[in-house]
Scaffold this motif. Structure first.
Motif, mmCIF file in Angstrom:
data_model
loop_
_atom_site.group_PDB
_atom_site.id
_atom_site.type_symbol
_atom_site.label_atom_id
_atom_site.label_comp_id
_atom_site.label_asym_id
_atom_site.label_seq_id
_atom_site.Cartn_x
_atom_site.Cartn_y
_atom_site.Cartn_z
ATOM 1 N N ILE A 44 0.932 -1.650 -0.342
ATOM 2 C CA ILE A 44 -0.361 0.395 -0.570
ATOM 3 C C ILE A 44 0.633 1.559 0.383
ATOM 4 O O ILE A 44 0.846 2.495 -0.661
ATOM 5 N N LYS A 45 2.162 1.245 0.691
ATOM 6 C CA LYS A 45 3.244 2.431 0.880
ATOM 7 C C LYS A 45 3.549 2.862 -0.531
ATOM 8 O O LYS A 45 3.726 3.414 -0.895
ATOM 9 N N ARG A 83 2.385 2.266 -3.354
ATOM 10 C CA ARG A 83 1.674 1.927 -4.114
ATOM 11 C C ARG A 83 1.414 4.146 -4.324
ATOM 12 O O ARG A 83 1.380 4.518 -5.227
ATOM 13 N N LYS A 84 1.440 4.084 -3.057
ATOM 14 C CA LYS A 84 1.466 5.553 -2.733
ATOM 15 C C LYS A 84 2.236 6.213 -3.249
ATOM 16 O O LYS A 84 2.833 7.568 -4.034
ATOM 17 N N LYS A 90 -3.321 5.890 -7.204
ATOM 18 C CA LYS A 90 -3.769 5.991 -5.477
ATOM 19 C C LYS A 90 -4.939 5.024 -5.522
ATOM 20 O O LYS A 90 -6.139 4.698 -4.868
ATOM 21 N N GLN A 108 -4.948 3.317 -1.280
ATOM 22 C CA GLN A 108 -4.897 4.684 -0.534
ATOM 23 C C GLN A 108 -6.306 5.238 0.363
ATOM 24 O O GLN A 108 -6.298 6.269 0.527
ATOM 25 N N ASP A 109 -7.136 4.601 0.347
ATOM 26 C CA ASP A 109 -8.771 4.298 1.182
ATOM 27 C C ASP A 109 -8.567 3.639 2.680
ATOM 28 O O ASP A 109 -10.421 3.587 2.672
#
Length: 171
Positions: free
Chosen positions: A27-28, A30-31, A36, A39-40
């Motif tokens: 997830i990190k 991807r950011k 996007k 990121q939610d």
């Protein structure tokens, strides 16, 4: 790429924390890549625990170290019924989500090895279609799908956002 070194198995409840650590770093990444996707607040630990509870979580393992994770489902993605475009086939299909490789194992072709295991899973269930979606800005996954001969079929809306949808027909 030594496919024999790695095994692929159903995830167990005891794997959840190790899987979540892999996903948190993904997830990190991807950011940091400007994506996007993820990121939610999704996916999260409870999503992983539900995957495992529902027997759809799978891990790629190097001896006793989990190096990759994905969820594999059969005929179970309601968003795919409303594709803007068209699928190559309309029968049974395997769909996978939440593909992540451990940070320590990046760049070794493990996502491709895991996708090969997913294709083998489909064939073992006599299913010859594998479908997947990803964010428009997930360049890593888009590259892997192209390399693995997936065909772009159109757009689906997944959790409120448009996603690129792909299918691969297995021989």
């Amino acid at each position: 790429m030594n496919n024999m070194k790695y095994s692929f198995r159903q995830a167990t409840a005891g794997d959840a924390v190790q899987i979540w650590k892999i996903l948190e770093k993904a997830i990190k990444r991807r950011k940091e890549d400007g994506s996007k996707q993820w990121q939610d607040g999704y996916p999260n630990l409870s999503v992983i625990e539900n995957d495992i509870k529902n027997s759809v979580g799978y891990v790629l393992v190097d001896e006793d170290i989990i190096v990759g994770y994905c969820a594999i489902l059969i005929n179970d993605e309601p968003a795919y019924a409303n594709i803007k475009g068209s699928w190559l086939t309309n029968g049974d299909f395997v769909v996978y989500h939440r593909v992540a490789i451990s940070e320590k194992y990046l760049g070794q072709g493990l996502a491709q090895i895991m996708l090969q295991h997913i294709e083998d899973f489909a064939l073992k269930h006599n299913i010859y279609s594998v479908k997947v979606d990803t964010n428009f800005d997930n360049t890593g996954m888009l590259w892997i799908l192209q390399k693995m001969s997936y065909h772009y079929c159109g757009e689906v809306i997944f959790r409120g956002s448009p996603r690129k949808a792909f299918e691969k027909i297995l021989k």
